[in-house]
Write an enzyme that holds these catalytic residues in place. Structure first.
Site, mmCIF file in Angstrom:
data_model
loop_
_atom_site.group_PDB
_atom_site.id
_atom_site.type_symbol
_atom_site.label_atom_id
_atom_site.label_comp_id
_atom_site.label_asym_id
_atom_site.label_seq_id
_atom_site.Cartn_x
_atom_site.Cartn_y
_atom_site.Cartn_z
ATOM 1 N N PRO B 174 0.496 -1.201 0.057
ATOM 2 C CA PRO B 174 -0.417 0.270 0.261
ATOM 3 C C PRO B 174 0.543 1.229 -0.041
ATOM 4 C CG PRO B 174 0.288 -1.359 1.845
ATOM 5 C CD PRO B 174 0.985 -2.318 1.441
ATOM 6 N N CYS B 175 1.869 1.491 -1.014
ATOM 7 C CA CYS B 175 2.443 2.876 -1.143
ATOM 8 C C CYS B 175 1.669 4.438 -0.715
ATOM 9 C CB CYS B 175 3.410 2.598 -2.427
ATOM 10 S SG CYS B 175 2.246 2.919 -3.963
#
Lengths: 168, 207
Positions: B174-175
């Site tokens: 989940p950047c």
């Protein structure tokens, strides 16, 4: 040893050449057997793909594999009896196909089918290369691992048989 | 001579009627047969999502890549062929678990992904950054500086930005949960609109 050559993603080969391969096989082995030969052709190609030493003329490479599968298929078939059962099975299989409208299915009642089926396998493959795929004789010779002259002779003999079978 | 019925070579073409359409119908079955025989190194598939049509690449190890629609398909496949293997096939079967979990995520029925991940496109410093990122839970955010500390290189927040920008498996890794210290969104390889959408979906940003 040669290093790994840059070959295109295999999915590209499938998308670009699947129609040609299936067209060849449909007429060279018949519409029922074409599906199996089609799968065998691409599986054999996938197996060999990482060891490929060049990325030129991959369509011809696929077609050479398909030609070999067609000839192998006929060789195996000669030992199998009851050709009439195969025709019934073909009818049943074509009727059961999902998503293929009646107009798009091959017409098994076409008198050309029995004429084509009477050809020796090498003549049949050669005449399909020549007239269904429009390939030049030199190319057909290479695909069949023989010569331009042999390709020409095979196509001519096939046409003589087709003429006499259909107008009989 | 019977000129009316005598076949010419080109008449053979009518026997191939339907072959083109049939060859397309056989493509999925071919991918499954190849997969069973261990001949597919990269299976690719497509997932319709609120962010557009995502492309996914799945190897025998797990999810290798998730790609936003802006990326050119041929260009993407060529780099996969070069960097991983040319034995790439469209494989709906391979892509199915990824498609299902992404669907659930976008429907807000899933807050964490339970998918094996193939990390071979993640290199060097990026690995530590992305590992640290996986500890930032759904519904919360971290900052570039905080992530740099967690990755063990407190002065490297710029390098963190570029490591995140090259994340091969966005959404699943989940950047999008990394923002600037003051609350500004920062950057996102998929575009800021997509980052905003994901943060609003997770409830960590009010619309």
């Amino acid at each position: 040893m040669s290093g790994r050559v840059a070959v295109p993603p295999f999915t590209e080969l499938v998308e670009e050449h699947r129609a040609m391969v299936h067209r060849f096989l449909t007429v060279a082995v018949g519409p029922l057997e074409a599906d199996d030969c089609f799968q065998e052709t691409f599986l054999a190609a996938l197996r060999a793909y990482p060891r490929l030493e060049h990325a030129d003329a991959l369509d011809r490479w696929l077609l050479r594999i398909a030609t070999r599968k067609a000839l192998d298929h006929h060789r195996g078939r000669r030992r199998r009896p009851e050709p009439s059962e195969t025709v019934d099975a073909a009818d049943a299989a074509l009727a059961g196909r999902p998503e293929s409208g009646a107009s798009a299915s091959p017409d098994l009642g076409d008198p050309l089918w029995s004429a084509v089926a009477s050809l020796p396998p090498r003549q049949r493959a050669a005449v399909v290369h020549r007239y269904v795929l429009d390939l030049p004789y030199a190319e057909i010779g290479r695909l069949m691992e023989s010569s331009t002259e042999a390709a020409r002779a095979n196509v001519a003999a096939a046409m003589r048989t087709l003429r006499s079978e259909v107008s009989r | 001579m019977n000129g009316a019925t005598e076949p010419r070579g080109r008449d053979l073409r009518r026997l191939a009627a339907g072959a083109d359409a049939r060859s397309a119908e056989l493509t999925d079955a071919l991918a499954d047969a190849a997969d069973e025989r261990g001949l597919v190194d990269v299976g690719i598939g497509w997932v319709d999502s609120p962010l557009g049509r995502l492309a996914v690449a799945v190897t025998r190890r797990g999810v290798l890549e998730i790609v936003f629609p802006d990326r050119d398909r041929d260009d993407w496949l060529s780099s996969l062929a070069r960097d991983v293997s040319p034995r790439i096939l469209e494989s709906p079967t391979r892509a199915e678990p990824v498609r299902r979990q992404l669907d659930e995520y976008f429907a807000q029925r899933r807050t964490r992904f339970d998918l094996p991940v193939d990390r071979r496109l993640i290199r060097g410093f990026q690995a530590a950054t992305l590992r640290a990122l996986e500890r930032v839970p759904y519904g919360s955010t971290s900052t570039y500086g905080d992530l740099a500390r967690r990755a063990g290189s407190p002065k490297a927040s710029r390098a963190i930005g570029s490591a995140l920008g090259r994340n091969p498996i966005p959404i699943v890794i989940p950047c999008h949960r990394v923002v600037r210290t003051g609350g500004a969104l920062g950057g996102y390889a998929g575009g800021l609109d997509r980052k905003r959408f994901l943060l609003e979906l997770e409830g960590s940003l009010k619309s």
